[in-house]
Motif scaffolding. Structure first.
Motif, mmCIF file in Angstrom:
data_model
loop_
_atom_site.group_PDB
_atom_site.id
_atom_site.type_symbol
_atom_site.label_atom_id
_atom_site.label_comp_id
_atom_site.label_asym_id
_atom_site.label_seq_id
_atom_site.Cartn_x
_atom_site.Cartn_y
_atom_site.Cartn_z
ATOM 1 N N LEU A 178 28.961 -17.859 89.151
ATOM 2 C CA LEU A 178 30.344 -17.424 89.340
ATOM 3 C C LEU A 178 30.750 -17.712 90.782
ATOM 4 C CD1 LEU A 178 32.854 -15.972 88.176
ATOM 5 C CD2 LEU A 178 31.848 -13.826 89.014
ATOM 6 N N SER B 9 34.443 -15.128 84.429
ATOM 7 C CA SER B 9 33.377 -14.245 83.931
ATOM 8 C C SER B 9 33.372 -14.166 82.420
ATOM 9 C CB SER B 9 33.535 -12.846 84.526
ATOM 10 O OG SER B 9 33.354 -12.870 85.927
ATOM 11 N N ASP B 10 34.550 -14.301 81.798
ATOM 12 C CA ASP B 10 34.618 -14.246 80.337
ATOM 13 C C ASP B 10 33.875 -15.423 79.713
ATOM 14 O OD1 ASP B 10 36.248 -11.891 80.107
ATOM 15 O OD2 ASP B 10 37.950 -13.090 80.783
ATOM 16 N N ASP C 185 34.294 -17.839 91.940
ATOM 17 C CA ASP C 185 35.349 -16.864 92.214
ATOM 18 C C ASP C 185 35.970 -16.465 90.884
ATOM 19 O OD1 ASP C 185 37.411 -18.758 91.514
ATOM 20 O OD2 ASP C 185 37.317 -19.582 93.546
ATOM 21 N N ARG C 186 37.055 -15.726 90.926
ATOM 22 C CA ARG C 186 37.645 -15.165 89.707
ATOM 23 C C ARG C 186 37.986 -16.253 88.678
ATOM 24 N NH1 ARG C 186 40.121 -10.568 87.864
ATOM 25 N NH2 ARG C 186 42.006 -10.804 86.594
ATOM 26 N N TYR C 187 38.321 -17.445 89.145
ATOM 27 C CA TYR C 187 38.774 -18.490 88.229
ATOM 28 C C TYR C 187 37.850 -19.714 88.213
ATOM 29 C CZ TYR C 187 43.018 -15.694 88.628
ATOM 30 O OH TYR C 187 43.914 -14.643 88.627
ATOM 31 N N ARG D 247 45.388 -20.136 85.960
ATOM 32 C CA ARG D 247 45.710 -18.730 86.179
ATOM 33 C C ARG D 247 46.795 -18.281 85.206
ATOM 34 N NH1 ARG D 247 44.841 -17.182 92.348
ATOM 35 N NH2 ARG D 247 43.345 -18.788 92.943
ATOM 36 N N THR E 174 39.315 -14.721 82.779
ATOM 37 C CA THR E 174 38.655 -15.089 84.032
ATOM 38 C C THR E 174 37.394 -15.908 83.746
ATOM 39 O OG1 THR E 174 37.210 -13.145 84.164
ATOM 40 C CG2 THR E 174 39.453 -12.914 85.047
ATOM 41 N N GLU F 88 43.751 -10.428 81.836
ATOM 42 C CA GLU F 88 43.742 -11.841 82.186
ATOM 43 C C GLU F 88 42.380 -12.469 81.895
ATOM 44 O OE1 GLU F 88 45.170 -14.780 85.853
ATOM 45 O OE2 GLU F 88 44.473 -12.734 86.310
#
Length: 594
Positions: free
Chosen positions: A172, A119-120, A174-176, A99, A117, A115
């Motif tokens: 995916l 998804s990137d 979660d966010r990370y 993070r 993530t 930030e």
């Protein structure tokens, strides 16, 4: 420690622990570097040359990287929190990001910190397979990730790659956190995720800066230690330390190598990066680079073979340079230099017997040892096998069936109808003129290569025409299968033999298969090998594949060069890494020694 000093130390630790950027890079520390050929651009999905990749690796970041000092090389997390969790018998990789990692500031983010993530990374992996991007690296993922090939085929039909459509193989969580679901085990996936084409790219950056092909060669924006501050194409690049970069504490372990011990003493505990600016000049001519280094206009210098006698004697630095405090970091490059024939060319290509005979005769007439001696001043080792030393799968005991036998080569050409005419030159079996066009870089090394190959073709009574081009133009032409013959260097993307055996795999034409080779038997053997880990079963297939290459002769295996890096006395902490080529973030400059 004084109470105030303790407070500052604790505060610094808190900043580091929360991921807030605390840059230690000094603008007074400037490293001057040199490229010997022009870069092509800085899109991780597109750039395919080592020079561009050095900039890309400094601006962007992959999930994994390599321990700076460990030999053999060892993977370690970069933006990932830890090494991947592997399940489902090697077909599922769960990856969790650290993070508080941020892209460098750019107007596209409208003044907010962007930030990194999960998804990137999903987006960036999809880009490699987008037909519109025309990535040269799609082969890294083709056939491997569940559902990704289907999405690419759909895009070929519709003309639009649907990035918003979920892919079962890129889940995916979660966010990370995300998972990669493979169609079958791939033991090299972690290495692929450490290779710069899989770097994280922000979709907003692509949407704003992409050209008509969906490429962002001129506008790199990443999370890495540096950002591109200035670019004069084919001339100069300036990288400045990225103030958004989180940094790290230098803490690598030394081996028994005395140089490692010295490096640890110089660097241990420093917050990195230390160097605030990197200035890269493109200087194609050997003599100009050497003079610039002597005048301390260059701080870190790759000494190619033609210049070796100026600095080296029997592989060691000359005494007069040692007296000046100059140091040498030397390795055998994990590379394959091959001489390839364009297998789609009407003169040298094809699988008919007379075409095979022509290529095999040319391969047998070229003296690799002499080229190493004359062009590279002995600064290379001849190879018998496509997988070079230092790479998993290398076989030092293997002996090629292609030997230097010019008399036999001439007899082979006679047998298959390449008759010598009254003018002393051979003609094609149909009576038309036989001319080989050999392409090289437009520099002094390229000229020497032409002279060496002219001698080879003269032995065979074959006319040769030299074709000199700028390096980016050569790369573009060979990706389109438009060169007849060329000397091509492939430096390891990752330290596994599959990275070299894939160079001759038919579906990789237009990407990494520069000779445009398509041999059905080789392709079948490669596909069998691609699902195997390193070991005797895979080695057996590699041996069979190498014999197939010798029989059909789409290329002549050549050599691996030494990589000789010269350092000025004030450059500290440097050790050439076999796979990483952006060591700038691991080293320092002592301005008191300038």
């Amino acid at each position: 420690m004084h109470l105030f000093g303790k407070f500052i130390y604790i505060l610094l630790a808190i900043w580091i622990g929360t991921g807030t950027a605390v840059s230690a890079a000094s603008p007074d520390k400037v490293l001057h570097y040199v490229f010997m050929a022009a870069e092509t651009g800085f899109d991780p999905a597109v750039a395919h040359d080592m020079y561009s990749s050095q900039v890309i690796r400094s601006v962007y970041e992959t999930l994994y990287t390599y321990d700076y000092l460990a030999r053999p090389v060892r993977l370690v997390p970069s933006t990932a929190e830890s090494m991947p969790v592997v399940s489902d018998h090697g077909k599922t990789y769960t990856i969790r990001l650290k993070r508080g990692i941020y892209f460098s500031d750019d107007p596209v983010f409208r003044g907010t910190r962007r930030e990194l993530t999960a998804s990137d990374y999903i987006y960036s992996l999809k880009r490699l397979m987008d037909p519109g991007v025309r990535s040269t690296w799609g082969w890294l993922l083709e056939g491997k990730i569940v559902g990704l090939d289907e999405l690419a085929r759909q895009a070929e039909k519709t003309g639009r790659f649907d990035y918003g459509k979920p892919v079962r193989g890129l889940e995916l969580v979660d966010r990370y956190t995300f998972r990669i679901h493979l169609t079958r085990p791939d033991y090299n996936l972690p290495h692929i995720l450490a290779h710069y084409p899989t770097s994280a790219v922000a979709k907003e950056v692509v949407d704003k800066y992409s050209d008509g092909n969906g490429q962002i060669m001129a506008n790199p924006v990443g999370t890495g230690p540096y950002r591109l501050a200035m670019w004069q194409r084919g001339s100069r690049m300036i990288l400045d330390a990225n103030p958004e970069y989180r940094g790290f504490i230098w803490d690598f372990k030394a081996s028994d190598d005395p140089d490692d011990q010295r490096i640890v003493e110089e660097m241990q505990g420093k917050r990195m990066p230390q160097i605030g600016r990197i200035v890269i000049d493109v200087i194609p001519e050997d003599q100009s680079r050497w003079l610039a280094f002597q005048n301390r206009e260059i701080d870190l210098f790759s000494l190619e073979g033609p210049l070796a006698p100026r600095a080296l004697e029997n592989g060691r630095l000359r005494a007069e340079l040692v007296a000046k405090g100059i140091r040498l970091s030397r390795i055998v490059e994990p590379e394959l230099t091959q001489y390839y024939f364009n297998m789609q060319d009407p003169v040298v290509g094809g699988l008919s017997k007379e075409k095979i005979a022509l290529r095999r005769a040319i391969a047998m007439a070229h003296n690799v040892q002499e080229e190493i001696r004359v062009v590279w001043n002995g600064e290379a080792v001849p190879l018998e096998y496509p997988v070079p030393p230092g790479v998993s799968g290398h076989d030092a005991a293997y002996r090629s069936s292609i030997r230097y036998e010019p008399e036999t080569a001439n007899a082979l050409l006679d047998t298959f109808g390449y008759r010598i005419g009254k003018d002393g030159w051979r003609r094609l079996p149909d009576g038309n003129p036989l001319v080989i066009v050999f392409s090289v870089r437009a520099d002094s090394t390229g000229q020497q290569q032409l002279e060496m190959w002219k001698k080879t073709f003269d032995k065979l009574h074959i006319r040769m025409k030299g074709d000199k081009r700028l390096f980016p133009d050569l790369l573009k032409a060979e990706k389109q299968c438009r060169l007849m013959m060329r000397t091509s260097n492939w430096i390891a993307d990752y330290p596994d033999g599959s990275n070299f055996m894939q160079l001759f795999y038919g579906p990789h034409i237009g990407q990494s298969n520069n000779g445009c080779v398509k041999i059905p038997l080789y392709d079948r053997l490669y596909e069998q090998s691609s699902g195997l880990p390193e070991g005797s079963r895979r080695d057996l297939l590699y041996h069979k594949m190498t014999r197939v290459l010798e029989v059909y002769s789409p290329a002549r295996i050549g050599y691996a060069r030494y990589r000789n890096m010269l350092l000025q006395p004030y450059v500290i902490g440097y050790k050439k890494h076999p796979v990483m080529h952006n060591e700038w973030m691991y080293i320092d400059i002592d301005n008191s020694k300038r």
